[in-house]
Design an enzyme around this catalytic site. Sequence first.
Site, mmCIF file in Angstrom:
data_model
loop_
_atom_site.group_PDB
_atom_site.id
_atom_site.type_symbol
_atom_site.label_atom_id
_atom_site.label_comp_id
_atom_site.label_asym_id
_atom_site.label_seq_id
_atom_site.Cartn_x
_atom_site.Cartn_y
_atom_site.Cartn_z
ATOM 1 N N CYS A 234 9.017 -6.882 30.927
ATOM 2 C CA CYS A 234 7.608 -7.283 30.989
ATOM 3 C C CYS A 234 7.130 -7.803 29.637
ATOM 4 O O CYS A 234 7.163 -7.094 28.633
ATOM 5 C CB CYS A 234 6.756 -6.101 31.444
ATOM 6 S SG CYS A 234 5.005 -6.447 31.363
ATOM 7 N N HIS B 268 2.489 0.413 31.433
ATOM 8 C CA HIS B 268 2.725 -0.660 32.410
ATOM 9 C C HIS B 268 2.184 -0.310 33.789
ATOM 10 O O HIS B 268 2.577 0.695 34.386
ATOM 11 C CB HIS B 268 4.231 -0.943 32.519
ATOM 12 C CG HIS B 268 4.529 -2.060 33.468
ATOM 13 N ND1 HIS B 268 4.504 -3.382 33.100
ATOM 14 C CD2 HIS B 268 4.832 -2.051 34.795
ATOM 15 C CE1 HIS B 268 4.791 -4.142 34.140
ATOM 16 N NE2 HIS B 268 5.000 -3.356 35.186
ATOM 17 N N THR C 65 -0.069 -14.352 37.260
ATOM 18 C CA THR C 65 1.259 -14.858 36.872
ATOM 19 C C THR C 65 2.028 -13.852 36.026
ATOM 20 O O THR C 65 3.253 -13.930 35.941
ATOM 21 C CB THR C 65 1.146 -16.185 36.091
ATOM 22 O OG1 THR C 65 0.345 -15.965 34.923
ATOM 23 C CG2 THR C 65 0.525 -17.282 36.946
ATOM 24 N N HIS D 284 -4.086 -7.078 33.410
ATOM 25 C CA HIS D 284 -4.814 -7.582 32.236
ATOM 26 C C HIS D 284 -6.181 -8.062 32.668
ATOM 27 O O HIS D 284 -6.335 -8.621 33.756
ATOM 28 C CB HIS D 284 -4.041 -8.700 31.533
ATOM 29 C CG HIS D 284 -3.556 -9.769 32.452
ATOM 30 N ND1 HIS D 284 -2.428 -9.631 33.237
ATOM 31 C CD2 HIS D 284 -4.055 -10.988 32.746
ATOM 32 C CE1 HIS D 284 -2.246 -10.724 33.962
ATOM 33 N NE2 HIS D 284 -3.229 -11.562 33.686
ATOM 34 N N HIS E 101 -8.972 -10.716 31.693
ATOM 35 C CA HIS E 101 -9.318 -11.886 30.888
ATOM 36 C C HIS E 101 -10.761 -11.735 30.420
ATOM 37 O O HIS E 101 -11.644 -11.400 31.226
ATOM 38 C CB HIS E 101 -9.270 -13.160 31.737
ATOM 39 C CG HIS E 101 -7.922 -13.531 32.260
ATOM 40 N ND1 HIS E 101 -7.129 -14.477 31.656
ATOM 41 C CD2 HIS E 101 -7.229 -13.108 33.342
ATOM 42 C CE1 HIS E 101 -6.012 -14.629 32.351
ATOM 43 N NE2 HIS E 101 -6.041 -13.803 33.381
#
Length: 111
Positions: free
Chosen positions: A5, A47, A92, A97, A99
Site C-alpha cells: 500500500c 491501514h 484509486t 483518505h 481529500h
Amino acid sequence: MSSECIFCKIANKEIPSNLIYEDENVVAFNDLNPQAPVHFLVIPKKHYASLNEIDTNETFAQIFSAIPKITKKLNIKEYRTVINTGESAGQTVFHIHVHVMAGRNFTWPAG
Ligand code: AMP
Ligand code: ZN
C-alpha cells in the site's frame, strides 16, 4: 500495514511525500495531482482499505479532528472534504483518505 500500500509507505516514511501534518495516529500530505490550489490528504497511519473497513469511532475522530487543526495552521476557513469509497465513486488508492481542497470555488452537485 499493508506491504503493497502506497499510503502505508508514506505513513511509514518509506517513500517521500510532502508531509504537512503528523500526530500519533494520522498523517496529512499534499496530493501529487492537486485538484485545487490547496489539496491535501488525511489518512490514518493504520491501514483501512476504505471507509467501509473502519471499525472504531476513534479512527473517525482521529482523522476528522486533525482537519481543522491543519486548516487553521494554513489559515483556511473554507474548504471541501471528499471521501471516495469504491472504484465507481472514484477511489484509486485503497487506504482510506480524506481529500481536503481549498483555494478556488467548487460547484455542487459534484459530477
Ligand atoms: P482517490 O482517487 O480518492 O483514491 O484519491 C487518490 C489520490 O491520491 C489522488 O488524488 C492522487 O493524486 C493521490 N496520490 C496518489 N499517489 C500519491 C502519492 N504518492 N503522493 C501523494 N498523493 C498521491
Ligand atoms: Zn495502507
